[in-house]
Write a protein that holds these residues in place. Structure first.
Motif, mmCIF file in Angstrom:
data_model
loop_
_atom_site.group_PDB
_atom_site.id
_atom_site.type_symbol
_atom_site.label_atom_id
_atom_site.label_comp_id
_atom_site.label_asym_id
_atom_site.label_seq_id
_atom_site.Cartn_x
_atom_site.Cartn_y
_atom_site.Cartn_z
ATOM 1 N N PHE A 299 22.876 4.743 -7.063
ATOM 2 C CA PHE A 299 21.434 4.864 -6.894
ATOM 3 C C PHE A 299 20.897 3.579 -6.273
ATOM 4 N N VAL A 300 20.349 3.665 -5.076
ATOM 5 C CA VAL A 300 19.825 2.487 -4.388
ATOM 6 C C VAL A 300 18.489 2.831 -3.734
ATOM 7 N N THR A 301 17.759 1.787 -3.340
ATOM 8 C CA THR A 301 16.510 1.935 -2.598
ATOM 9 C C THR A 301 16.675 1.318 -1.225
ATOM 10 N N THR A 336 28.681 2.615 -2.996
ATOM 11 C CA THR A 336 29.000 1.801 -4.173
ATOM 12 C C THR A 336 29.313 0.367 -3.770
ATOM 13 N N GLN A 337 30.095 0.209 -2.707
ATOM 14 C CA GLN A 337 30.405 -1.137 -2.226
ATOM 15 C C GLN A 337 29.154 -1.830 -1.687
ATOM 16 N N TYR A 338 28.302 -1.063 -1.003
ATOM 17 C CA TYR A 338 27.039 -1.629 -0.523
ATOM 18 C C TYR A 338 26.201 -2.094 -1.710
ATOM 19 N N HIS A 342 24.395 -5.746 -2.733
ATOM 20 C CA HIS A 342 22.939 -5.834 -2.718
ATOM 21 C C HIS A 342 22.372 -5.365 -4.061
ATOM 22 N N PRO A 343 22.622 -6.119 -5.115
ATOM 23 C CA PRO A 343 22.194 -5.683 -6.447
ATOM 24 C C PRO A 343 20.672 -5.542 -6.581
ATOM 25 N N ALA A 344 19.913 -6.299 -5.788
ATOM 26 C CA ALA A 344 18.452 -6.215 -5.892
ATOM 27 C C ALA A 344 17.927 -4.839 -5.489
ATOM 28 N N ASP A 349 20.473 -1.165 -15.182
ATOM 29 C CA ASP A 349 20.549 -0.437 -16.445
ATOM 30 C C ASP A 349 19.207 -0.455 -17.179
ATOM 31 N N THR A 350 18.369 -1.441 -16.858
ATOM 32 C CA THR A 350 17.062 -1.547 -17.529
ATOM 33 C C THR A 350 15.971 -1.807 -16.480
#
Length: 352
Positions: A299-301, A336-338, A342-344, A349-350
């Motif tokens: 799940f990404v933006t 998933t690798q992307y 780019h965790p931001a 999880d919260t």
């Protein structure tokens, strides 16, 4: 950072022609038809998918007028453009209960997501595109992306997203406020984790895990103010609710297939999909995705370079360079690798 309130008028005079009833504003969440109905249910009730499909409302001519020669090439996966509309109608606008006279093209797309299943059916992704993204609408020029649905219905929104992402849209789905609420209630509610206490629409959310019924879940996904990043945080909440709904359905699939079947049949009352998605296509997707589970989804933006204004409108500017990396990752199944890089931009999880 926080968004300034967006103007209500995407089309001049639009709100003058429809009553302003806050309670009828439609869901700010997209429900991925395949990722919820098929992915979560397939293992338990794939054999009834065809009969369930008969109850799902179909949207005619969602791809009308799109030039096949100029559309992005297929890459082997299956991609859904998933929309939650911001309607002011006094009647249901999606699913089997929708008024057949409802003008879907007059609604704003309040949320836009691309839900993609990889060619091998083993992984998938859900990518949110902020509703205020300033993009080029084919034949109309620069505008907020959520204006596309109001101006030209599904075909213009599909064409806009394909031009932005370079990803071919295979199917189109839409859900409204009442539909989301009923789906959450049909699985006994969802569990979400909240980073800090907030309140919206008379509902208080405590820090930590919250169990939400349909009405509370709607307040959760619709909250925009009192969140550090405004609409961007709301997009994370919307993804979080989808993930929680998936988990709830999957849990029931292992303990109570009858309850899952009941949930699956309720989907027909809640969502509408394009008329190219036949019952046979539903069954094929059920088989293809029967091993796919929530942890297999990223799940990404879409990456944002900043916020600004265009005239009187508050807008979001997308990061074209990083966006190119994301859309490439969607096509080759490496979201998933992307997300790791780019965790931001990745659902935490919260989320706030």
């Amino acid at each position: 950072m926080r968004h300034a309130p967006s103007p209500d008028h995407l089309v001049p005079g639009m709100s003058d022609r429809r009553p302003k009833r806050r309670g009828r504003r439609v869901l700010a969440v997209l429900l991925a038809v395949v990722l919820v109905l098929l992915v979560a249910v397939a293992g338990a009730v794939a054999y009834v998918t065809s009969s369930i499909g008969n109850d799902i409302s179909r949207i005619p001519d969602a791809f009308r007028g799109l030039d096949a020669g100029s559309r992005p090439a297929a890459f082997g996966g299956t991609t859904f453009l998933l929309v939650g509309t911001d309607s002011r109608a006094d009647v249901p606008t999606t699913g089997a209960a929708a008024d057949p006279e409802a003008d879907a093209g007059s609604q704003r797309s309040d949320v836009i997501m691309l839900g993609t299943v990889a060619p091998d059916g083993q992984s998938g992704s859900v990518v949110s595109i902020p509703r205020d993204s300033w993009v080029d609408l084919p034949g109309r020029g620069p505008s907020k992306i959520n204006a596309a649905y109001a101006y030209g219905g599904a075909p213009l929104l599909i064409g806009t997203v394909e031009r932005l992402t370079g990803i071919r849209v295979d199917h189109f789905g839409v859900i409204d406020f009442a539909g989301f609420t009923s789906l959450v209630d049909s699985v006994g509610g969802i569990d979400v984790t909240v980073a800090r206490p907030t309140s919206n629409a008379g509902v208080d959310f405590a820090a930590g895990q919250n169990h939400l019924d349909g009405t509370q879940a709607l307040a959760y996904v619709r909250q925009r103010y009192d969140l550090p990043n405004g609409d961007l945080d709301r997009a994370s909440r919307q993804q979080n609710a989808i993930k929680a709904l998936l988990q709830a359905v999957q849990q029931k699939a292992t303990t109570d297939p009858g309850a899952v079947y009941s949930f699956a049949t309720s989907v027909g009352d809640a969502v509408s999909v394009d008329d190219s998605l036949s019952n046979t296509g539903l069954v094929q997707l059920a088989v293809q995705t029967r091993h796919l589970r929530g942890p297999d989804l990223a799940f990404v933006t879409a990456p944002v370079s900043g916020l600004g204004r265009e005239g009187e409108q508050s807008v979001v500017y997308l990061d074209d360079a990083q966006g190119a990396d994301l859309w490439s990752a969607v096509r080759n199944g490496s979201v998933t690798q992307y997300a790791d890089l780019h965790p931001a931009d990745t659902l935490s999880d919260t989320p706030s």
